[in-house]
Write a protein that holds these residues in place. Structure first.
Motif, PDB file in Angstrom:
ATOM      1  N   TRP A   1      -4.498  11.002 -17.452  1.00  0.00           N
ATOM      2  CA  TRP A   1      -5.805   9.455 -17.815  1.00  0.00           C
ATOM      3  C   TRP A   1      -6.820  10.779 -17.152  1.00  0.00           C
ATOM      4  N   TRP A   2      -6.493  11.601 -15.993  1.00  0.00           N
ATOM      5  CA  TRP A   2      -7.318  12.173 -15.211  1.00  0.00           C
ATOM      6  C   TRP A   2      -6.517  13.232 -14.598  1.00  0.00           C
ATOM      7  N   SER A   3      -7.544  14.889 -13.892  1.00  0.00           N
ATOM      8  CA  SER A   3      -6.626  15.374 -13.889  1.00  0.00           C
ATOM      9  C   SER A   3      -6.906  16.029 -12.284  1.00  0.00           C
ATOM     10  N   VAL A   4      -7.258  14.312 -11.429  1.00  0.00           N
ATOM     11  CA  VAL A   4      -7.300  14.849 -10.120  1.00  0.00           C
ATOM     12  C   VAL A   4      -6.013  14.928  -9.243  1.00  0.00           C
ATOM     13  N   PRO A   5      -6.137  16.157  -8.730  1.00  0.00           N
ATOM     14  CA  PRO A   5      -4.557  16.391  -7.444  1.00  0.00           C
ATOM     15  C   PRO A   5      -4.324  15.527  -6.678  1.00  0.00           C
ATOM     16  N   LEU A   6      -3.385  14.778  -6.618  1.00  0.00           N
ATOM     17  CA  LEU A   6      -3.349  13.484  -5.311  1.00  0.00           C
ATOM     18  C   LEU A   6      -2.277  13.662  -4.757  1.00  0.00           C
ATOM     19  N   ASN A   7      -2.552  13.692  -2.855  1.00  0.00           N
ATOM     20  CA  ASN A   7      -1.288  13.793  -2.358  1.00  0.00           C
ATOM     21  C   ASN A   7      -1.548  13.314  -1.002  1.00  0.00           C
TER      22      ASN A   7
ATOM     23  N   GLY B   1      -4.361   1.444  -4.451  1.00  0.00           N
ATOM     24  CA  GLY B   1      -5.372   1.758  -4.769  1.00  0.00           C
ATOM     25  C   GLY B   1      -5.261   3.098  -5.216  1.00  0.00           C
ATOM     26  N   HIS B   2      -4.122   4.028  -4.290  1.00  0.00           N
ATOM     27  CA  HIS B   2      -4.145   5.400  -4.853  1.00  0.00           C
ATOM     28  C   HIS B   2      -2.939   5.322  -5.309  1.00  0.00           C
ATOM     29  N   SER B   3      -1.650   4.637  -5.370  1.00  0.00           N
ATOM     30  CA  SER B   3      -0.996   4.410  -6.589  1.00  0.00           C
ATOM     31  C   SER B   3      -0.632   4.342  -7.581  1.00  0.00           C
ATOM     32  N   VAL B   4      -2.119   3.035  -7.847  1.00  0.00           N
ATOM     33  CA  VAL B   4      -2.924   3.064  -9.170  1.00  0.00           C
ATOM     34  C   VAL B   4      -3.645   4.406  -9.720  1.00  0.00           C
ATOM     35  N   ALA B   5      -4.487   5.195  -8.751  1.00  0.00           N
ATOM     36  CA  ALA B   5      -4.700   6.456  -9.497  1.00  0.00           C
ATOM     37  C   ALA B   5      -3.709   7.727  -9.600  1.00  0.00           C
ATOM     38  N   ARG B   6      -2.680   7.632  -8.641  1.00  0.00           N
ATOM     39  CA  ARG B   6      -1.232   8.634  -9.014  1.00  0.00           C
ATOM     40  C   ARG B   6      -0.519   7.925 -10.054  1.00  0.00           C
TER      41      ARG B   6
END
Length: 166
Positions: free
Chosen positions: A56-62, A44-49
């Motif tokens: 598609w969205w601007s949520v920062p992922l780390n 799920g995290h890799s799909v969000a990344r």
């Protein structure tokens, strides 16, 4: 020492084995759910990344969001798998639940209906007593809409005339 290691004397060896098997199945499936949940969290995290890279969205992922998604996957997967296993195997425990239970009395329904009727009669008498107390204490009637104080017709006509004369 835990009560699991000292079962009651009413349980046979087969009953003890059945309880242990159900418990073991719940724990093993909970750990399987933890593994599957961790994998789903990483996926799920890799799909969000991937979605973040495509704008598609601007949520920062780390790595903190990765850790969060893995932990959420672990907890939800273990809870889901343990719950499903417990609900699927509870039918094996039904005969064991009945071991120490006392049989219901033969005329249980008759006793229960008598208790219900006595309760209804007690409620009826209590309502009658409170109604009599309300009327006796000069509250003015059954309705409490006016606080028990009703206006006379003459008073209301006098007030209406006073309003008209203003």
């Amino acid at each position: 020492m835990s009560r699991a290691f000292t079962p009651p004397p009413t349980m046979s060896n087969d009953d003890i084995r059945t309880v242990a098997d159900v418990r073991r199945d719940i724990w093993t499936n909970a750990f399987k759910g933890m593994g599957m949940g961790a994998l789903l969290g990483v996926m799920g995290h890799s799909v969000a990344r991937f979605g973040h890279q495509r704008h598609w969205w601007s949520v920062p992922l780390n790595r903190n969001t990765l850790f969060l998604s893995v932990l959420l996957g672990i907890t939800s997967g273990s809870f889901f798998m343990a719950t499903v296993t417990g609900k699927n195997e509870v039918h094996k425990l039904h005969p064991i639940f009945q071991l120490g239970a006392e049989p219901p009395p033969e005329n249980y329904e008759q006793k229960r209906m008598k208790e219900i009727e006595l309760g209804k009669e007690r409620n009826r008498l209590f309502r009658r007593q409170t109604l009599e107390r309300t009327i006796r204490n000069d509250h003015g009637g059954l309705s409490d809409a006016h606080g028990g104080h009703w206006l006379n017709e003459a008073d209301s006509q006098n007030k209406a005339e006073q309003w008209k004369s203003r």
